[in-house]
Design an enzyme around this catalytic site. Structure first.
Site, PDB file in Angstrom:
ATOM      1  N   ASP A  39      -1.058   3.054  -5.646  1.00 61.19           N
ATOM      2  CA  ASP A  39      -0.473   2.961  -4.313  1.00 61.19           C
ATOM      3  C   ASP A  39      -0.431   4.362  -3.694  1.00 61.19           C
ATOM      4  O   ASP A  39      -0.109   5.342  -4.362  1.00 61.19           O
ATOM      5  CB  ASP A  39       0.942   2.369  -4.395  1.00 61.19           C
ATOM      6  CG  ASP A  39       1.454   1.926  -3.036  1.00 61.19           C
ATOM      7  OD1 ASP A  39       1.574   0.707  -2.817  1.00 61.19           O
ATOM      8  OD2 ASP A  39       1.723   2.802  -2.172  1.00 61.19           O
ATOM      9  N   ILE A  40      -0.744   4.437  -2.419  1.00 67.11           N
ATOM     10  CA  ILE A  40      -0.810   5.727  -1.726  1.00 67.11           C
ATOM     11  C   ILE A  40       0.575   6.348  -1.529  1.00 67.11           C
ATOM     12  O   ILE A  40       0.697   7.559  -1.332  1.00 67.11           O
ATOM     13  CB  ILE A  40      -1.541   5.547  -0.365  1.00 67.11           C
ATOM     14  CG1 ILE A  40      -2.161   6.840   0.110  1.00 67.11           C
ATOM     15  CG2 ILE A  40      -0.627   4.941   0.678  1.00 67.11           C
ATOM     16  CD1 ILE A  40      -3.112   6.656   1.286  1.00 67.11           C
ATOM     17  N   ASN A  97       4.857  -9.252  -2.207  1.00 66.21           N
ATOM     18  CA  ASN A  97       5.506  -9.543  -0.930  1.00 66.21           C
ATOM     19  C   ASN A  97       4.653 -10.522  -0.132  1.00 66.21           C
ATOM     20  O   ASN A  97       3.427 -10.390  -0.086  1.00 66.21           O
ATOM     21  CB  ASN A  97       5.668  -8.249  -0.118  1.00 66.21           C
ATOM     22  CG  ASN A  97       6.668  -7.298  -0.755  1.00 66.21           C
ATOM     23  OD1 ASN A  97       7.722  -7.726  -1.203  1.00 66.21           O
ATOM     24  ND2 ASN A  97       6.328  -6.021  -0.802  1.00 66.21           N
ATOM     25  N   GLU A 105       3.077  -5.710   4.338  1.00 67.81           N
ATOM     26  CA  GLU A 105       2.438  -4.844   5.341  1.00 67.81           C
ATOM     27  C   GLU A 105       0.935  -5.046   5.410  1.00 67.81           C
ATOM     28  O   GLU A 105       0.337  -4.811   6.454  1.00 67.81           O
ATOM     29  CB  GLU A 105       2.744  -3.372   5.032  1.00 67.81           C
ATOM     30  CG  GLU A 105       4.218  -3.027   5.253  1.00 67.81           C
ATOM     31  CD  GLU A 105       4.500  -1.558   5.042  1.00 67.81           C
ATOM     32  OE1 GLU A 105       3.664  -0.861   4.442  1.00 67.81           O
ATOM     33  OE2 GLU A 105       5.573  -1.110   5.482  1.00 67.81           O
ATOM     34  N   VAL A 106       0.345  -5.405   4.271  1.00 63.34           N
ATOM     35  CA  VAL A 106      -1.110  -5.565   4.245  1.00 63.34           C
ATOM     36  C   VAL A 106      -1.424  -7.040   3.990  1.00 63.34           C
ATOM     37  O   VAL A 106      -1.013  -7.599   2.964  1.00 63.34           O
ATOM     38  CB  VAL A 106      -1.743  -4.680   3.148  1.00 63.34           C
ATOM     39  CG1 VAL A 106      -3.254  -4.860   3.133  1.00 63.34           C
ATOM     40  CG2 VAL A 106      -1.370  -3.212   3.355  1.00 63.34           C
ATOM     41  N   HIS A 110      -1.634  -8.933  -2.839  1.00 62.73           N
ATOM     42  CA  HIS A 110      -1.578  -7.831  -3.807  1.00 62.73           C
ATOM     43  C   HIS A 110      -0.316  -7.955  -4.633  1.00 62.73           C
ATOM     44  O   HIS A 110       0.719  -8.390  -4.147  1.00 62.73           O
ATOM     45  CB  HIS A 110      -1.631  -6.465  -3.117  1.00 62.73           C
ATOM     46  CG  HIS A 110      -0.660  -6.284  -1.982  1.00 62.73           C
ATOM     47  ND1 HIS A 110      -0.853  -6.859  -0.751  1.00 62.73           N
ATOM     48  CD2 HIS A 110       0.510  -5.614  -1.904  1.00 62.73           C
ATOM     49  CE1 HIS A 110       0.148  -6.528   0.049  1.00 62.73           C
ATOM     50  NE2 HIS A 110       0.996  -5.792  -0.622  1.00 62.73           N
ATOM     51  N   HIS A 112       2.236  -5.602  -6.765  1.00 60.64           N
ATOM     52  CA  HIS A 112       2.665  -4.247  -7.115  1.00 60.64           C
ATOM     53  C   HIS A 112       3.030  -4.248  -8.597  1.00 60.64           C
ATOM     54  O   HIS A 112       3.734  -5.152  -9.063  1.00 60.64           O
ATOM     55  CB  HIS A 112       3.918  -3.854  -6.335  1.00 60.64           C
ATOM     56  CG  HIS A 112       3.746  -3.770  -4.857  1.00 60.64           C
ATOM     57  ND1 HIS A 112       3.641  -2.571  -4.178  1.00 60.64           N
ATOM     58  CD2 HIS A 112       3.697  -4.747  -3.903  1.00 60.64           C
ATOM     59  CE1 HIS A 112       3.530  -2.811  -2.873  1.00 60.64           C
ATOM     60  NE2 HIS A 112       3.565  -4.117  -2.684  1.00 60.64           N
TER      61      HIS A 112
END
Ligand code: AMP
Length: 125
Positions: A39-40, A97, A105-106, A110, A112
């Site tokens: 993760d960025i 999420n 958000e994306v 995905h 995490h």
């Protein structure tokens, strides 16, 4: 900005672009079904995102419409990444999420994967 869990798949979302190699990522795993990368904006010493290669927006979308081999491949990939990162013994947390209340958000499914320290209670109160 949070996005809805429902609606058409957006081929220009950031993870679609990472899958196509248009945006760099620090990959830790990839196979036919899934890609995992750091993760960025890490929220723990280990914070990796595992994404399916397919065009799925949320867990419910994926669960309802993906093929069995793809579902198995993705679920196995998440476990493999946890194993490969050495997190099985100390422990880790998975989080996905979906939609506005979860602040997704994306709009590409995905998971995490958090680890590397005691993670505390599941949700902030
Ligand atoms: P979510 O709120 O579950 O949709 O989480 C999206 C995650 O993607 C956030 O933790 C971001 O830090 C992460 N993220 C956004 N852009 C990138 C990127 N280019 N490379 C890696 N992680 C990213």
């Amino acid at each position: 900005m949070a996005v809805a869990a429902t609606g058409d798949y957006d081929d220009n979302n950031i993870f679609a672009r990472i899958l196509r190699g248009e945006i760099p990522s620090q990959r830790v795993f990839e196979n036919d079904w899934a890609v995992a990368f750091h993760d960025i904006n890490p929220q723990a010493p280990v914070h990796v995102l595992v994404i399916p290669r397919g065009r799925w927006r949320s867990w419910a979308d994926f669960a309802a419409r993906a093929g069995e081999a793809e579902i198995a491949g993705f679920v196995r990939a998440v476990g493999q990444v946890a194993h490969d990162l050495g997190l099985e013994e100390p422990g880790y947390r998975l989080l996905a999420n979906a939609g506005l209340d979860a602040h997704q958000e994306v709009p590409h499914l995905h998971v995490h994967l958090f680890g590397g320290r005691p993670l505390g209670p599941m949700l902030a109160r």
